[in-house]
Write a protein that holds these residues in place. Structure first.
Motif, PDB file in Angstrom:
ATOM      1  N   GLU A   1      11.835 -52.080  24.130  1.00  0.00           N
ATOM      2  CA  GLU A   1      11.694 -51.127  25.237  1.00  0.00           C
ATOM      3  C   GLU A   1      10.270 -50.592  25.324  1.00  0.00           C
ATOM      4  O   GLU A   1       9.678 -50.527  26.411  1.00  0.00           O
ATOM      5  CB  GLU A   1      12.684 -49.975  25.054  1.00  0.00           C
ATOM      6  CG  GLU A   1      12.652 -48.964  26.187  1.00  0.00           C
ATOM      7  CD  GLU A   1      13.687 -47.870  26.040  1.00  0.00           C
ATOM      8  OE1 GLU A   1      13.725 -46.975  26.905  1.00  0.00           O
ATOM      9  OE2 GLU A   1      14.447 -47.887  25.044  1.00  0.00           O
ATOM     10  N   LEU A   2       9.704 -50.217  24.183  1.00  0.00           N
ATOM     11  CA  LEU A   2       8.347 -49.673  24.181  1.00  0.00           C
ATOM     12  C   LEU A   2       7.312 -50.716  24.615  1.00  0.00           C
ATOM     13  O   LEU A   2       6.309 -50.387  25.251  1.00  0.00           O
ATOM     14  CB  LEU A   2       8.001 -49.154  22.783  1.00  0.00           C
ATOM     15  CG  LEU A   2       8.723 -47.880  22.333  1.00  0.00           C
ATOM     16  CD1 LEU A   2       8.511 -47.650  20.847  1.00  0.00           C
ATOM     17  CD2 LEU A   2       8.245 -46.681  23.133  1.00  0.00           C
TER      18      LEU A   2
ATOM     19  N   ARG B   1      14.326 -50.530  20.254  1.00  0.00           N
ATOM     20  CA  ARG B   1      13.233 -49.585  20.525  1.00  0.00           C
ATOM     21  C   ARG B   1      11.921 -50.316  20.760  1.00  0.00           C
ATOM     22  O   ARG B   1      11.175 -50.007  21.695  1.00  0.00           O
ATOM     23  CB  ARG B   1      13.077 -48.604  19.363  1.00  0.00           C
ATOM     24  CG  ARG B   1      14.130 -47.524  19.287  1.00  0.00           C
ATOM     25  CD  ARG B   1      13.704 -46.425  18.320  1.00  0.00           C
ATOM     26  NE  ARG B   1      13.459 -46.926  16.975  1.00  0.00           N
ATOM     27  CZ  ARG B   1      14.401 -47.023  16.033  1.00  0.00           C
ATOM     28  NH1 ARG B   1      15.654 -46.668  16.318  1.00  0.00           N
ATOM     29  NH2 ARG B   1      14.118 -47.470  14.834  1.00  0.00           N
ATOM     30  N   ALA B   2      11.638 -51.287  19.894  1.00  0.00           N
ATOM     31  CA  ALA B   2      10.378 -52.021  20.011  1.00  0.00           C
ATOM     32  C   ALA B   2      10.294 -52.757  21.335  1.00  0.00           C
ATOM     33  O   ALA B   2       9.254 -52.748  22.011  1.00  0.00           O
ATOM     34  CB  ALA B   2      10.237 -52.991  18.842  1.00  0.00           C
TER      35      ALA B   2
ATOM     36  N   ALA C   1       5.427 -50.275  17.374  1.00  0.00           N
ATOM     37  CA  ALA C   1       6.634 -50.518  16.578  1.00  0.00           C
ATOM     38  C   ALA C   1       6.293 -50.594  15.097  1.00  0.00           C
ATOM     39  O   ALA C   1       6.035 -51.681  14.574  1.00  0.00           O
ATOM     40  CB  ALA C   1       7.317 -51.804  17.036  1.00  0.00           C
TER      41      ALA C   1
ATOM     42  N   ALA D   1      18.761 -51.456  16.073  1.00  0.00           N
ATOM     43  CA  ALA D   1      18.189 -50.281  16.734  1.00  0.00           C
ATOM     44  C   ALA D   1      16.675 -50.378  16.834  1.00  0.00           C
ATOM     45  O   ALA D   1      16.080 -50.083  17.887  1.00  0.00           O
ATOM     46  CB  ALA D   1      18.596 -49.015  15.985  1.00  0.00           C
ATOM     47  N   ALA D   2      16.024 -50.792  15.748  1.00  0.00           N
ATOM     48  CA  ALA D   2      14.563 -50.906  15.760  1.00  0.00           C
ATOM     49  C   ALA D   2      14.103 -51.986  16.731  1.00  0.00           C
ATOM     50  O   ALA D   2      13.095 -51.828  17.432  1.00  0.00           O
ATOM     51  CB  ALA D   2      14.049 -51.196  14.355  1.00  0.00           C
TER      52      ALA D   2
END
Length: 320
Positions: free
Chosen positions: A302-303, A299-300, A260, A295-296
Motif C-alpha cells: 500500500e505504501l 502495508r508495504a 517498509a 500484514a507487513a
C-alpha cells in the motif's frame, strides 16, 4: 520473546545486529549499551556462533560489486521431489547458486538465485544447469536493480526490521577497489575477536589501518552496504518467510526500500529471453507468525503503490 532464546541472548543478538560499526574494536560499541565488557560479549558471540544461531559477523556487499550477472530462476519440478532438486541445483552449480528454495507458488515451485560469469552467458549457464535434470519449464528474472539489502531480525517485534534507505544504483566492482574474492569472503565473515580487522590484516599482509581505510572506502562508495551479525532465521524462531512479488517499476521498488522497514531485500527484476512476466518488484519479509508476514506485506504494498501482488512462502531450502 517466543523463540526459545532467553532474554540475555536476545539482547546480545540485537546488539550484534544493530549496534556494531566497522572500526578497530567493533564489539566494544555493541557491548557498552548492554552494560557488558567486550570480552563478555565476545564469549556470547562465539557461543551463539557455535550453536548455529549466528551465521557470520561482518560486512554485507552490494551484489552489483561482485560483478557478473545475477538472476532469480523460477522452475517447475515434481512436487514430491522439489527438495531433492533444490539440493542438486545447490551442489552442482559450482557455488553460483547461493540460495535454492522450495516455495508455495503455482506452477513454479523451485526458486534459486544464480550468478553467471556475465550477462551474455547467463541463459546458457542456467540452461546447462537445468537441462541435465530434465527441467525445461522455467523463467529467468534478471536483477535490474537492488534497492535494499539489510537482513536483520527484531526479536521484540517478531519481524525482520532494518533501517530504510535506497542503495546506490551503480557501485564500483570490488576489483576496482583492490578487493579480490578471497578478501571479500573474509570481510563478510570476520574473526570473532577483540580486533578482527587487525587479525585479518595480519593474515593478508596489510596493516590494520590500511584495511580499515579500504573498508571505509567500500562503504563510502556503496560496495559495502551493511555490517554486523547475520542470523539463522529458523534458529531464532522466524519460521515464516515470503517473497512478495508486485507490479510496478523502479519507483515502487524505491518506495519499498524507503517505507517498509520489514523488507530485508527490495529488488527490481526483468524477465530474460523474451519471457512474459508482469511482477517485477520483489521484496522479502520474515516473521515468527505468518499473519505478521501478511500484514507487513500488505502495508508495504500500500505504501509503495503496488497494485497486483503475490506471496510465495518458503517450504525449505539451501543457503550457502
Amino acid at each position: 520473546m517466543g523463540s526459545g532464546l532467553d532474554c540475555a541472548s536476545s539482547l546480545v543478538l540485537e546488539a550484534l545486529q544493530y549496534g556494531m560499526a566497522p572500526g578497530p574494536e567493533p564489539f566494544d560499541g555493541a557491548a557498552s549499551p548492554l552494560g557488558m565488557d567486550a570480552e563478555s560479549l565476545l564469549r556470547e558471540a562465539r557461543r551463539l556462533r557455535r550453536a548455529g544461531i549466528i551465521r557470520r559477523i561482518g560486512i554485507s556487499l552490494h551484489p552489483r560489486s561482485l560483478g557478473g550477472a545475477s538472476a532469480l530462476v523460477l522452475a517447475a519440478v515434481p512436487g514430491d521431489r522439489a527438495m531433492e532438486y533444490a539440493r542438486v541445483v545447490s551442489s552442482s552449480s559450482g557455488g553460483r547458486s547461493k540460495h535454492s528454495y522450495v516455495r508455495s507458488f503455482p506452477r513454479y515451485n523451485l526458486w534459486f538465485t544464480y550468478r553467471a560469469r556475465g550477462p551474455e552467458s547467463l541463459l546458457e549457464e542456467i540452461g546447462g544447469l537445468l537441462s541435465p535434470l530434465g527441467v525445461d519449464d522455467y523463467v529467468v528474472l534478471t536483477t535490474a536493480r537492488v534497492c535494499k539489502l539489510s537482513v536483520k531480525y527484531d526479536l521484540e517485534r517478531g519481524t525482520s526490521w532494518s533501517q530504510p534507505g535506497v542503495l546506490p544504483e551503480d557501485p564500483p566492482l570490488l576489483g576496482e577497489l583492490g578487493v579480490d574474492r578471497a578478501l571479500a569472503r573474509r570481510l563478510q565473515d570476520l574473526p570473532v575477536s577483540r580486533r578482527p580487522f587487525r587479525e585479518l590484516a595480519a593474515e593478508v599482509g596489510e596493516t590494520e589501518e590500511g584495511l580499515l581505510d579500504l573498508v571505509g572506502e567500500m562503504f563510502s562508495r556503496g560496495a559495502a552496504v551493511d555490517f554486523g551479525a547475520v542470523l539463522d532465521p529458523e534458529a531464532i524462531g522466524f519460521r515464516h518467510g515470503a517473497v512478495v512479488m508486485g507490479s510496478g517499476g523502479a519507483a515502487e521498488c524505491e518506495r519499498v526500500a524507503t517505507l517498509a522497514p520489514e523488507a530485508t531485500h527490495a529488488i527490481l527484476r526483468e524477465p530474460a529471453g523474451g519471457a512474459r512476466w508482469d511482477l517485477r518488484v520483489y521484496f522479502v519479509i520474515q516473521a515468527r507468525r505468518r499473519e505478521d508476514v501478511e500484514a507487513a506485506a500488505g502495508r508495504a504494498a500500500e505504501l509503495a503503490g503496488i497494485g497486483e501482488r503475490e506471496l510465495a512462502y518458503g517450504e525449505g531450502g539451501i543457503t550457502l
